[in-house]
Design a protein around this motif. Structure first.
Motif, PDB file in Angstrom:
ATOM      1  N   CYS A  25       0.823  -1.206   0.000  1.00 33.16           N
ATOM      2  CA  CYS A  25       0.000   0.000   0.000  1.00 33.16           C
ATOM      3  C   CYS A  25       0.862   1.263   0.000  1.00 33.16           C
ATOM      4  CB  CYS A  25      -0.939  -0.001   1.203  1.00 33.16           C
ATOM      5  SG  CYS A  25      -2.173  -1.322   1.123  1.00 33.16           S
ATOM      6  N   GLY A  26       2.021   1.198   0.648  1.00 32.70           N
ATOM      7  CA  GLY A  26       2.946   2.328   0.607  1.00 32.70           C
ATOM      8  C   GLY A  26       3.463   2.576  -0.793  1.00 32.70           C
ATOM      9  N   ALA A  27       3.789   1.497  -1.519  1.00 32.14           N
ATOM     10  CA  ALA A  27       4.266   1.638  -2.892  1.00 32.14           C
ATOM     11  C   ALA A  27       3.184   2.230  -3.789  1.00 32.14           C
ATOM     12  CB  ALA A  27       4.715   0.274  -3.421  1.00 32.14           C
ATOM     13  N   VAL A  28       1.941   1.773  -3.622  1.00 31.96           N
ATOM     14  CA  VAL A  28       0.845   2.297  -4.435  1.00 31.96           C
ATOM     15  C   VAL A  28       0.599   3.772  -4.111  1.00 31.96           C
ATOM     16  CG1 VAL A  28      -1.589   2.066  -5.023  1.00 31.96           C
ATOM     17  CG2 VAL A  28      -0.215   0.027  -4.639  1.00 31.96           C
ATOM     18  N   CYS A  29       0.696   4.133  -2.846  1.00 26.81           N
ATOM     19  CA  CYS A  29       0.547   5.547  -2.474  1.00 26.81           C
ATOM     20  C   CYS A  29       1.639   6.391  -3.119  1.00 26.81           C
ATOM     21  CB  CYS A  29       0.589   5.694  -0.953  1.00 26.81           C
ATOM     22  SG  CYS A  29      -0.912   5.123  -0.107  1.00 26.81           S
ATOM     23  N   GLY A  30       2.853   5.820  -3.229  1.00 31.59           N
ATOM     24  CA  GLY A  30       3.928   6.526  -3.914  1.00 31.59           C
ATOM     25  C   GLY A  30       3.603   6.762  -5.379  1.00 31.59           C
ATOM     26  N   LEU A  31       3.025   5.753  -6.035  1.00 27.17           N
ATOM     27  CA  LEU A  31       2.617   5.907  -7.432  1.00 27.17           C
ATOM     28  C   LEU A  31       1.521   6.962  -7.566  1.00 27.17           C
ATOM     29  CD1 LEU A  31       2.509   2.155  -8.574  1.00 27.17           C
ATOM     30  CD2 LEU A  31       4.196   3.891  -9.221  1.00 27.17           C
ATOM     31  N   LEU A  32       0.590   6.979  -6.618  1.00 25.73           N
ATOM     32  CA  LEU A  32      -0.471   7.986  -6.643  1.00 25.73           C
ATOM     33  C   LEU A  32       0.104   9.388  -6.451  1.00 25.73           C
ATOM     34  CD1 LEU A  32      -3.286   6.221  -4.584  1.00 25.73           C
ATOM     35  CD2 LEU A  32      -3.477   7.021  -6.940  1.00 25.73           C
ATOM     36  N   PHE A  87       3.090  10.387  -7.273  1.00 25.33           N
ATOM     37  CA  PHE A  87       3.760  10.746  -8.532  1.00 25.33           C
ATOM     38  C   PHE A  87       2.748  11.177  -9.586  1.00 25.33           C
ATOM     39  CE2 PHE A  87       5.521   9.591 -12.704  1.00 25.33           C
ATOM     40  CZ  PHE A  87       6.672  10.373 -12.697  1.00 25.33           C
ATOM     41  N   ALA A  88       1.602  10.481  -9.622  1.00 26.73           N
ATOM     42  CA  ALA A  88       0.555  10.843 -10.586  1.00 26.73           C
ATOM     43  C   ALA A  88      -0.009  12.223 -10.289  1.00 26.73           C
ATOM     44  CB  ALA A  88      -0.552   9.793 -10.557  1.00 26.73           C
ATOM     45  N   VAL A  89      -0.146  12.569  -9.011  1.00 24.51           N
ATOM     46  CA  VAL A  89      -0.639  13.896  -8.642  1.00 24.51           C
ATOM     47  C   VAL A  89       0.348  14.970  -9.090  1.00 24.51           C
ATOM     48  CG1 VAL A  89      -1.161  15.416  -6.691  1.00 24.51           C
ATOM     49  CG2 VAL A  89      -2.026  13.073  -6.710  1.00 24.51           C
ATOM     50  N   VAL A  90       1.631  14.711  -8.873  1.00 20.79           N
ATOM     51  CA  VAL A  90       2.665  15.688  -9.246  1.00 20.79           C
ATOM     52  C   VAL A  90       2.693  15.912 -10.748  1.00 20.79           C
ATOM     53  CG1 VAL A  90       5.152  16.097  -9.306  1.00 20.79           C
ATOM     54  CG2 VAL A  90       4.082  15.236  -7.225  1.00 20.79           C
ATOM     55  N   THR A  91       2.482  14.843 -11.517  1.00 18.28           N
ATOM     56  CA  THR A  91       2.536  14.944 -12.975  1.00 18.28           C
ATOM     57  C   THR A  91       1.186  15.274 -13.599  1.00 18.28           C
ATOM     58  OG1 THR A  91       2.237  12.537 -13.139  1.00 18.28           O
ATOM     59  CG2 THR A  91       4.503  13.388 -13.158  1.00 18.28           C
ATOM     60  N   GLY A  92       0.156  15.500 -12.769  1.00 18.37           N
ATOM     61  CA  GLY A  92      -1.147  15.908 -13.282  1.00 18.37           C
ATOM     62  C   GLY A  92      -1.965  14.786 -13.880  1.00 18.37           C
ATOM     63  N   SER A 127      -3.529  12.308 -11.877  1.00 20.67           N
ATOM     64  CA  SER A 127      -4.162  11.624 -10.743  1.00 20.67           C
ATOM     65  C   SER A 127      -5.560  11.115 -11.074  1.00 20.67           C
ATOM     66  CB  SER A 127      -4.222  12.555  -9.530  1.00 20.67           C
ATOM     67  OG  SER A 127      -4.954  13.732  -9.856  1.00 20.67           O
ATOM     68  N   ALA A 128      -6.290  11.833 -11.943  1.00 17.23           N
ATOM     69  CA  ALA A 128      -7.664  11.421 -12.250  1.00 17.23           C
ATOM     70  C   ALA A 128      -7.709  10.076 -12.959  1.00 17.23           C
ATOM     71  CB  ALA A 128      -8.342  12.487 -13.107  1.00 17.23           C
ATOM     72  N   SER A 129      -6.700   9.779 -13.784  1.00 18.45           N
ATOM     73  CA  SER A 129      -6.724   8.557 -14.572  1.00 18.45           C
ATOM     74  C   SER A 129      -6.331   7.320 -13.772  1.00 18.45           C
ATOM     75  CB  SER A 129      -5.788   8.691 -15.785  1.00 18.45           C
ATOM     76  OG  SER A 129      -4.442   8.827 -15.360  1.00 18.45           O
ATOM     77  N   VAL A 130      -5.709   7.499 -12.612  1.00 17.76           N
ATOM     78  CA  VAL A 130      -5.263   6.347 -11.810  1.00 17.76           C
ATOM     79  C   VAL A 130      -5.986   6.293 -10.472  1.00 17.76           C
ATOM     80  CG1 VAL A 130      -2.990   6.253 -12.909  1.00 17.76           C
ATOM     81  CG2 VAL A 130      -3.308   7.657 -10.864  1.00 17.76           C
ATOM     82  N   GLY A 131      -7.163   6.894 -10.385  1.00 22.48           N
ATOM     83  CA  GLY A 131      -7.911   6.895  -9.134  1.00 22.48           C
ATOM     84  C   GLY A 131      -8.273   5.509  -8.649  1.00 22.48           C
ATOM     85  N   TYR A 132      -8.379   4.540  -9.574  1.00 22.57           N
ATOM     86  CA  TYR A 132      -8.727   3.176  -9.173  1.00 22.57           C
ATOM     87  C   TYR A 132      -7.666   2.556  -8.271  1.00 22.57           C
ATOM     88  CZ  TYR A 132      -5.392   1.761 -12.769  1.00 22.57           C
ATOM     89  OH  TYR A 132      -4.251   1.591 -13.515  1.00 22.57           O
ATOM     90  N   LEU A 133      -6.428   3.062  -8.327  1.00 21.34           N
ATOM     91  CA  LEU A 133      -5.370   2.517  -7.464  1.00 21.34           C
ATOM     92  C   LEU A 133      -5.725   2.690  -5.994  1.00 21.34           C
ATOM     93  CD1 LEU A 133      -2.099   3.702  -9.259  1.00 21.34           C
ATOM     94  CD2 LEU A 133      -3.095   1.416  -9.254  1.00 21.34           C
ATOM     95  N   LEU A 134      -6.349   3.807  -5.675  1.00 15.02           N
ATOM     96  CA  LEU A 134      -6.729   4.065  -4.279  1.00 15.02           C
ATOM     97  C   LEU A 134      -7.802   3.098  -3.817  1.00 15.02           C
ATOM     98  CD1 LEU A 134      -6.590   5.850  -1.745  1.00 15.02           C
ATOM     99  CD2 LEU A 134      -8.289   7.344  -2.801  1.00 15.02           C
ATOM    100  N   ASP A 135      -8.842   2.922  -4.613  1.00  9.96           N
ATOM    101  CA  ASP A 135      -9.997   2.146  -4.185  1.00  9.96           C
ATOM    102  C   ASP A 135      -9.821   0.645  -4.382  1.00  9.96           C
ATOM    103  OD1 ASP A 135     -12.433   2.832  -2.897  1.00  9.96           O
ATOM    104  OD2 ASP A 135     -13.538   2.109  -4.630  1.00  9.96           O
TER     105      ASP A 135
END
Length: 417
Positions: free
Chosen positions: A90-97, A99-104, A106-114
Motif C-alpha cells: 500500500c505504501g508503494a501504491v501511495c507513492g505511485l499515486l 507521482f501521478a498527482v505531481v505529474t497531473g 491523478s484522475a486517470s489512476v484513481g482506481y489505485l486508491l480504491d
C-alpha cells in the motif's frame, strides 16, 4: 487490554466488531460500481473525492480504530509478514499515486486508491481468532456460489438482476457481479477455494458444480477453460485421500475415465441450451484478436511515456482511430500507458511479493485458485478498473489460509480458556 487472539475467550465487543467487519466485507464485494453509480458518482466523471471512495472504507476505518484502542493484538510469524507486506504494498501504491498527482495524471489512476490501497483493511482480520477468520472465508465463498446460482437462473430466464447497459451479440448473465467476465473470473477462482474449505464433500461437489456451470453460462471463454482444468485437478487430487498410493491411483484413473465419458454428454447438453454461444467463433475471433492487437499501442508511445507513463485519454483516442477498438482490453497495457514501465514493474512486483507471502504454507487448492485468478484477470482490463476482484482474492487467500486442523486446534484452545 484484552488480547484478541484465538486462545482467549471472545468478548461482546470483539464479537460486535467481527460481525461489523464481516458485513463490511460482503458489502465491499456486493456494492459494485454499477450499483453505486445509481446513487453517487463512484466511477462516473465529476463529483467529490468522497464519492470516489467506496462507502465501506469509512466503516472499516471505524472498526479498525475501535479494535486498535480496545485490544492488544499479537501476531505469529506468518501474520506479521502478511501485515508488513500489506503495508509495503500500500505504501508503494501511495507513492505511485503521489507521482501521478505531481505529474497531473491523478484522475486517470484513481482506481489505485480504491482497488489496491484499500487492501490494507485485511490487516484487521488478524484481530479475530483463526476459526472466525475462516468463517469469513466461507461467507465469501457462499456469496460467490449464490452469484453462480443466480447467473444460471438469469441464463435460463434471460434477465439480469444487476444493471448492465453494454451491447452484446449473445446474452450473458452477470449474477451478483457487474460484468459477465467478472462473473467468469469469480467462478473459476471459487472452485479452488471451495476445495480448500471446510464444507462436507457433498456440499463441495454441489458448490463446485454450480461454480463451473456459472462460469460456462457467463460466456467468459478463458475463464471457462481454466475452471474446467481446475475442476479436473481438484477431482483427481481429492479422490482417494487416506488410501494407499496404489488404491488412490486406481480411483484417480476411474475419475479421469468418468470425466472423459460423461464430459461430452454434459457439454452436448450445455451446447444445446446455448451456453457455448460465444465459443461459436472459436477462441481467436475478433474480440480475442483485439486483445492481442492492443499491444501495438506501445509503438505509439515515446520513450519518455514508456518509462514513466503518458496521457491515457490521448492513447485511447488513438486506439479508437487507428484500430477501431472502443477500449484498451488489457490491464498490462493500461498500467504501462498510465504508470510507465517503471511504475508497472513496481506495482506488479509488490503485488507479486504480497501474494507470495500470503501463500506461504497455504493448501495447494488455494495456490491453484490464485494462479487461476491471474491467468484469467490479466487477459482483460479488470485489474485496471475500480473492481473488487483483487479484494475478494486476497480476502479468500488470507481467511482460508489456515488448515482445518489448525482451526480445530485453535477452537479447542479457546474452549479451554
Amino acid at each position: 487490554m484484552p488480547a484478541a487472539r484465538p486462545d482467549h475467550p471472545a468478548t461482546p465487543l470483539l464479537t460486535a466488531l467481527f460481525l461489523a467487519y464481516g458485513a463490511l466485507l460482503l458489502m465491499r464485494i456486493g456494492l459494485n460500481g454499477r450499483l453505486l453509480d445509481l446513487a453517487i458518482n463512484y466511477t462516473a466523471d465529476g463529483g467529490s473525492i468522497v464519492e470516489k471512495i467506496h462507502p465501506t472504507f469509512w466503516g472499516f476505518l471505524a472498526v479498525g480504530g475501535m479494535a486498535l484502542v480496545s485490544f492488544r493484538i499479537t501476531l505469529d510469524a506468518w501474520e506479521l509478514r502478511v501485515v508488513r507486506a500489506l503495508l509495503a504494498f500500500c505504501g508503494a501504491v501511495c507513492g505511485l499515486l503521489a507521482f501521478a498527482v505531481v505529474t497531473g495524471r491523478s484522475a486517470s489512476v484513481g482506481y489505485l486508491l480504491d482497488s489496491y490501497v484499500a487492501l490494507i483493511v485485511f490487516a484487521l482480520v488478524f484481530v479475530f481468532p483463526v476459526p472466525w477468520r475462516r468463517a469469513l472465508g466461507h461467507a465469501l465463498l457462499g456469496y460467490m456460489v449464490a452469484g453462480a446460482l443466480l447467473a444460471i437462473v438469469e441464463f435460463a430466464l434471460r434477465f439480469r438482476v444487476m444493471p448492465f447497459t453494454e451491447g452484446e451479440a449473445v446474452f450473458r448473465p452477470t449474477g451478483l457481479t457487474p460484468h459477465p467476465l467478472e462473473l467468469g473470473l469469480w467462478c473459476a477462482v471459487g472452485i479452488g477455494f471451495t476445495a480448500a474449505g471446510d464444507w462436507s464433500r457433498g456440499t463441495k461437489l454441489a458448490a463446485g458444480g454450480l461454480l463451473l456451470l456459472g462460469c460456462v453460462v457467463s460466456g467468459a471463454r478463458l475463464a471457462t477453460l481454466v475452471a474446467g482444468a481446475c475442476t479436473v485437478l481438484v477431482l483427481v487430487q481429492g479422490i482417494g485421500a487416506g488410501l494407499s498410493p496404489q488404491r488412490r491411483r486406481e480411483r484417480q484413473i476411474l475419475v479421469v475415465l468418468g470425466v472423459l465419458l460423461v464430459g461430452p454428454v454434459l457439454l452436448g447438453g450445455l451446447a444445446a441450451a446455448g451456453a457455448f454461444g460465444r465459443f461459436a467463433g472459436g477462441m481467436a475471433d475478433d474480440n480475442a484478436m483485439a486483445r492481442v492487437r492492443v499491444y501495438e499501442v506501445f509503438g505509439l508511445l515515446s520513450w519518455h511515456d514508456l518509462l514513466v507513463g503518458g496521457d491515457i485519454n490521448a492513447v485511447v483516442k488513438l486506439v479508437r482511430e487507428r484500430y477501431d477498438l472502443p477500449y484498451i482490453e488489457s490491464a498490462l497495457v493500461i498500467f504501462v500507458v498510465q504508470l510507465g514501465i517503471l511504475g508497472t514493474v513496481l506495482l506488479l512486483g509488490m503485488l507479486a511479493r504480497l501474494v507470495r507471502i500470503v501463500l506461504i504454507g497455504a493448501a495447494w487448492p488455494v495456490t491453484m485458485a490464485v494462479v487461476a485468478f491471474f491467468v484469467v484477470a490479466l487477459s482483460n482490463n479488470g485489474l485496471a478498473t475500480k473492481s473488487s476482484s483483487v479484494f475478494l482474492l486476497l480476502g479468500l487467500a488470507i481467511t482460508l489460509h489456515a488448515s482445518p486442523a489448525t482451526v480445530r486446534s485453535a477452537a479447542a484452545g479457546a474452549r479451554r480458556c
